[in-house]
Design a protein around this motif. Structure first.
Motif, PDB file in Angstrom:
ATOM      1  N   SER A   1       0.828  -1.195   0.000  1.00  0.00           N
ATOM      2  CA  SER A   1       0.000   0.000   0.000  1.00  0.00           C
ATOM      3  C   SER A   1       0.865   1.248   0.000  1.00  0.00           C
ATOM      4  CB  SER A   1      -0.909  -0.001   1.224  1.00  0.00           C
ATOM      5  OG  SER A   1      -0.158   0.275   2.388  1.00  0.00           O
ATOM      6  N   SER A   2       0.258   2.369  -0.420  1.00  0.00           N
ATOM      7  CA  SER A   2       1.009   3.615  -0.448  1.00  0.00           C
ATOM      8  C   SER A   2       1.391   4.041   0.962  1.00  0.00           C
ATOM      9  CB  SER A   2       0.209   4.706  -1.150  1.00  0.00           C
ATOM     10  OG  SER A   2      -0.990   4.963  -0.434  1.00  0.00           O
ATOM     11  N   GLY A   3       0.560   3.726   1.964  1.00  0.00           N
ATOM     12  CA  GLY A   3       0.888   4.044   3.349  1.00  0.00           C
ATOM     13  C   GLY A   3       2.110   3.289   3.827  1.00  0.00           C
ATOM     14  N   ARG A   4       2.198   2.009   3.480  1.00  0.00           N
ATOM     15  CA  ARG A   4       3.370   1.215   3.873  1.00  0.00           C
ATOM     16  C   ARG A   4       4.603   1.690   3.125  1.00  0.00           C
ATOM     17  NH1 ARG A   4       5.334   0.125   8.033  1.00  0.00           N
ATOM     18  NH2 ARG A   4       7.329  -0.711   7.538  1.00  0.00           N
ATOM     19  N   SER A   5       4.434   2.051   1.851  1.00  0.00           N
ATOM     20  CA  SER A   5       5.560   2.585   1.080  1.00  0.00           C
ATOM     21  C   SER A   5       6.069   3.878   1.705  1.00  0.00           C
ATOM     22  CB  SER A   5       5.153   2.846  -0.369  1.00  0.00           C
ATOM     23  OG  SER A   5       4.825   1.645  -1.013  1.00  0.00           O
ATOM     24  N   LEU A   6       5.139   4.727   2.124  1.00  0.00           N
ATOM     25  CA  LEU A   6       5.512   5.979   2.777  1.00  0.00           C
ATOM     26  C   LEU A   6       6.258   5.681   4.071  1.00  0.00           C
ATOM     27  CD1 LEU A   6       5.245   9.101   2.861  1.00  0.00           C
ATOM     28  CD2 LEU A   6       3.142   8.746   4.174  1.00  0.00           C
ATOM     29  N   GLY A   7       5.742   4.730   4.851  1.00  0.00           N
ATOM     30  CA  GLY A   7       6.404   4.359   6.098  1.00  0.00           C
ATOM     31  C   GLY A   7       7.799   3.811   5.865  1.00  0.00           C
ATOM     32  N   ASN A   8       7.951   2.965   4.861  1.00  0.00           N
ATOM     33  CA  ASN A   8       9.278   2.416   4.535  1.00  0.00           C
ATOM     34  C   ASN A   8      10.241   3.518   4.121  1.00  0.00           C
ATOM     35  OD1 ASN A   8       8.586  -0.242   5.083  1.00  0.00           O
ATOM     36  ND2 ASN A   8       8.027  -0.697   2.967  1.00  0.00           N
ATOM     37  N   ALA A   9       9.762   4.455   3.315  1.00  0.00           N
ATOM     38  CA  ALA A   9      10.617   5.576   2.891  1.00  0.00           C
ATOM     39  C   ALA A   9      11.066   6.381   4.106  1.00  0.00           C
ATOM     40  CB  ALA A   9       9.873   6.463   1.895  1.00  0.00           C
ATOM     41  N   GLY A  10      10.138   6.653   5.016  1.00  0.00           N
ATOM     42  CA  GLY A  10      10.477   7.397   6.225  1.00  0.00           C
ATOM     43  C   GLY A  10      11.468   6.655   7.098  1.00  0.00           C
ATOM     44  N   GLU A  11      11.282   5.353   7.247  1.00  0.00           N
ATOM     45  CA  GLU A  11      12.214   4.563   8.062  1.00  0.00           C
ATOM     46  C   GLU A  11      13.603   4.536   7.436  1.00  0.00           C
ATOM     47  OE1 GLU A  11      10.547   0.734   8.956  1.00  0.00           O
ATOM     48  OE2 GLU A  11       8.725   1.641   9.775  1.00  0.00           O
ATOM     49  N   ASN A  12      13.678   4.450   6.123  1.00  0.00           N
ATOM     50  CA  ASN A  12      14.981   4.483   5.448  1.00  0.00           C
ATOM     51  C   ASN A  12      15.670   5.825   5.660  1.00  0.00           C
ATOM     52  OD1 ASN A  12      14.763   1.856   4.480  1.00  0.00           O
ATOM     53  ND2 ASN A  12      13.857   2.507   2.539  1.00  0.00           N
ATOM     54  N   MET A  13      14.911   6.915   5.569  1.00  0.00           N
ATOM     55  CA  MET A  13      15.490   8.249   5.793  1.00  0.00           C
ATOM     56  C   MET A  13      15.935   8.408   7.238  1.00  0.00           C
ATOM     57  SD  MET A  13      13.003  10.718   3.638  1.00  0.00           S
ATOM     58  CE  MET A  13      12.373  10.121   2.088  1.00  0.00           C
ATOM     59  N   ALA A  14      15.139   7.908   8.169  1.00  0.00           N
ATOM     60  CA  ALA A  14      15.497   8.005   9.580  1.00  0.00           C
ATOM     61  C   ALA A  14      16.764   7.199   9.876  1.00  0.00           C
ATOM     62  CB  ALA A  14      14.337   7.506  10.454  1.00  0.00           C
ATOM     63  N   ALA A  15      16.869   6.009   9.309  1.00  0.00           N
ATOM     64  CA  ALA A  15      18.064   5.187   9.513  1.00  0.00           C
ATOM     65  C   ALA A  15      19.297   5.897   8.953  1.00  0.00           C
ATOM     66  CB  ALA A  15      17.887   3.822   8.869  1.00  0.00           C
ATOM     67  N   ALA A  16      19.175   6.467   7.760  1.00  0.00           N
ATOM     68  CA  ALA A  16      20.301   7.202   7.166  1.00  0.00           C
ATOM     69  C   ALA A  16      20.678   8.395   8.045  1.00  0.00           C
ATOM     70  CB  ALA A  16      19.946   7.657   5.752  1.00  0.00           C
TER      71      ALA A  16
END
Length: 127
Positions: free
Chosen positions: A2-17
């Motif tokens: 879902s677009s919500g999960r994609s958004l969450g994954n993108a945010g988690e990747n940015m936070a990890a970086a």
């Protein structure tokens, strides 16, 4: 996905970086146990940090950190206690709970707000 999960994954990747750029060592991402999930478990020096990432495209429903209400804080505490019990080498380390807000209002901008010690449960020592 879902677009919500994609958004969450993108945010988690940015936070990890973001955390890596600021000298944190990431121990685990998407740590799962019978109680629930913690987005990131990391070390800030010798301090164990449990990080919840909240990603939003607007503030229509409030600031992302506001989604970490008392009930969720209690669950994160139980997840952290489970993590520490299953990793006894960390039992004596100080720990804290952070929230990272990731704002993605459009494709051209991003903003990260790192709230250290976003909440405390008990005396912040579990054993």
């Amino acid at each position: 996905m879902s677009s919500g999960r994609s958004l969450g994954n993108a945010g988690e990747n940015m936070a990890a970086a973001y955390l890596l750029e600021h000298g944190y060592k990431i121990s685990e991402r998407n740590y799962r146990c019978p109680i629930g999930e913690m987005d990131i478990v990391a070390f800030d020096g010798e301090e164990l940090v449990f990080v919840e990432v909240k990603t939003r495209t607007s503030l229509r429903y409030g600031y992302p950190y506001q989604a970490v209400d008392y009930r969720k804080q209690q669950r994160y505490y139980r997840i952290s206690a489970f993590y520490r019990a299953s990793h006894p080498q960390y039992a004596d380390l100080n720990c804290r709970f952070d929230v990272i807000e990731v704002y993605l209002p459009n494709n051209d901008t991003q903003n990260i707000n790192h709230i250290k010690n976003a909440f405390e449960v008990g005396d912040n020592r579990y054993y």
